[in-house]
Motif scaffolding. Structure first.
Motif, PDB file in Angstrom:
ATOM      1  N   GLY A 290       0.817  -1.206   0.000  1.00 21.52           N
ATOM      2  CA  GLY A 290       0.000   0.000   0.000  1.00 21.52           C
ATOM      3  C   GLY A 290       0.854   1.260   0.000  1.00 21.52           C
ATOM      4  N   VAL A 291       0.337   2.314  -0.616  1.00 22.85           N
ATOM      5  CA  VAL A 291       0.994   3.629  -0.624  1.00 22.85           C
ATOM      6  C   VAL A 291      -0.043   4.684  -0.252  1.00 22.85           C
ATOM      7  CG1 VAL A 291       2.823   3.032  -2.264  1.00 22.85           C
ATOM      8  CG2 VAL A 291       0.616   3.806  -3.130  1.00 22.85           C
ATOM      9  N   ASP A 292       0.433   5.879   0.050  1.00 21.38           N
ATOM     10  CA  ASP A 292      -0.447   6.935   0.551  1.00 21.38           C
ATOM     11  C   ASP A 292      -1.248   7.647  -0.521  1.00 21.38           C
ATOM     12  OD1 ASP A 292       0.299   6.462   3.191  1.00 21.38           O
ATOM     13  OD2 ASP A 292       2.054   7.769   3.018  1.00 21.38           O
ATOM     14  N   THR A 293      -0.714   7.732  -1.742  1.00 19.97           N
ATOM     15  CA  THR A 293      -1.410   8.505  -2.773  1.00 19.97           C
ATOM     16  C   THR A 293      -1.583   7.696  -4.046  1.00 19.97           C
ATOM     17  OG1 THR A 293       0.605   9.426  -3.752  1.00 19.97           O
ATOM     18  CG2 THR A 293      -0.385  10.663  -1.901  1.00 19.97           C
ATOM     19  N   GLU A 294      -2.570   8.080  -4.828  1.00 23.55           N
ATOM     20  CA  GLU A 294      -2.839   7.412  -6.097  1.00 23.55           C
ATOM     21  C   GLU A 294      -1.659   7.532  -7.047  1.00 23.55           C
ATOM     22  OE1 GLU A 294      -6.097   7.786  -9.727  1.00 23.55           O
ATOM     23  OE2 GLU A 294      -6.599   8.621  -7.762  1.00 23.55           O
ATOM     24  N   GLU A 295      -0.970   8.658  -7.002  1.00 23.78           N
ATOM     25  CA  GLU A 295       0.155   8.897  -7.906  1.00 23.78           C
ATOM     26  C   GLU A 295       1.333   7.961  -7.645  1.00 23.78           C
ATOM     27  OE1 GLU A 295      -2.638  11.933  -7.871  1.00 23.78           O
ATOM     28  OE2 GLU A 295      -1.395  11.443  -6.133  1.00 23.78           O
ATOM     29  N   GLU A 296       1.412   7.406  -6.441  1.00 22.99           N
ATOM     30  CA  GLU A 296       2.517   6.510  -6.091  1.00 22.99           C
ATOM     31  C   GLU A 296       2.301   5.072  -6.572  1.00 22.99           C
ATOM     32  OE1 GLU A 296       4.357   7.243  -1.978  1.00 22.99           O
ATOM     33  OE2 GLU A 296       2.280   7.983  -1.782  1.00 22.99           O
ATOM     34  N   VAL A 297       1.087   4.777  -7.017  1.00 23.76           N
ATOM     35  CA  VAL A 297       0.792   3.407  -7.450  1.00 23.76           C
ATOM     36  C   VAL A 297       1.538   3.100  -8.742  1.00 23.76           C
ATOM     37  CG1 VAL A 297      -1.025   1.828  -8.224  1.00 23.76           C
ATOM     38  CG2 VAL A 297      -1.464   3.406  -6.326  1.00 23.76           C
ATOM     39  N   SER A 298       2.239   1.966  -8.749  1.00 23.01           N
ATOM     40  CA  SER A 298       2.950   1.517  -9.951  1.00 23.01           C
ATOM     41  C   SER A 298       3.066   0.000  -9.921  1.00 23.01           C
ATOM     42  CB  SER A 298       4.350   2.140 -10.030  1.00 23.01           C
ATOM     43  OG  SER A 298       5.210   1.514  -9.086  1.00 23.01           O
ATOM     44  N   GLN A 299       3.520  -0.572 -11.016  1.00 21.74           N
ATOM     45  CA  GLN A 299       3.688  -2.019 -11.097  1.00 21.74           C
ATOM     46  C   GLN A 299       4.743  -2.517 -10.114  1.00 21.74           C
ATOM     47  OE1 GLN A 299       4.210   0.127 -13.570  1.00 21.74           O
ATOM     48  NE2 GLN A 299       6.145  -0.289 -14.608  1.00 21.74           N
ATOM     49  N   ASN A 300       5.602  -1.640  -9.626  1.00 23.62           N
ATOM     50  CA  ASN A 300       6.637  -2.043  -8.671  1.00 23.62           C
ATOM     51  C   ASN A 300       6.059  -2.420  -7.311  1.00 23.62           C
ATOM     52  OD1 ASN A 300       8.634  -1.552 -10.592  1.00 23.62           O
ATOM     53  ND2 ASN A 300       8.797   0.590  -9.998  1.00 23.62           N
ATOM     54  N   LEU A 301       4.811  -2.066  -7.049  1.00 25.31           N
ATOM     55  CA  LEU A 301       4.173  -2.395  -5.773  1.00 25.31           C
ATOM     56  C   LEU A 301       3.674  -3.835  -5.713  1.00 25.31           C
ATOM     57  CD1 LEU A 301       2.030   0.831  -5.194  1.00 25.31           C
ATOM     58  CD2 LEU A 301       4.226   0.249  -4.155  1.00 25.31           C
TER      59      LEU A 301
END
Length: 126
Positions: free
Chosen positions: A88-99
């Motif tokens: 999980g990340v805090d913002t939508e912009e941080e979402v990427s395939q690396n997660l």
């Protein structure tokens, strides 16, 4: 008949609570593509080799379609779809395939299998 075994589990949220036993479904043998081809051939006029070739092609094409990100619907059998587990990340912009931590298959049974699940019988095995 679905075989069951007792499984002792602790409560991960409260280590002070005594362990409890749960019923766990266990396998009762394996059916592979060759067995399925044999069964289908005995129920139809199609030869086992032809059934096996079709089943292998089905397996290959389902894999290819899932790899392309498609949902695979097999009529009354059910639907396959790729799912992922991610951090999980805090913002939508941080979402990427690396997660993405791992991928898995989701299967949603069709009506016939949903009905089967409601009428199963069980046997406790040692």
């Amino acid at each position: 008949m679905v075989h069951l075994k007792p499984l002792k589990r602790s409560n991960p949220q409260d280590a002070e609570v005594p362990d409890k036993y749960y019923a766990k479904a266990v396998g009762n043998g394996v059916t592979d593509l060759h067995r399925l081809a044999h069964l289908i051939a005995n129920q139809s006029t199609v030869r086992k080799a032809d059934c096996l070739a079709v089943l292998q092609a089905l397996q290959h094409n389902i894999s290819d379609e899932l790899g392309q990100g498609r949902i695979v619907k097999l009529g009354d059998f059910g639907t396959f779809q790729v799912g992922v587990r991610s951090n999980g990340v805090d913002t939508e912009e941080e979402v990427s395939q690396n997660l993405v931590k791992s991928a898995h298959l989701n299967f949603r049974p069709g009506r016939d299998f949903q009905s089967l699940l409601k009428t199963l019988s069980y046997k406790l095995v040692g």
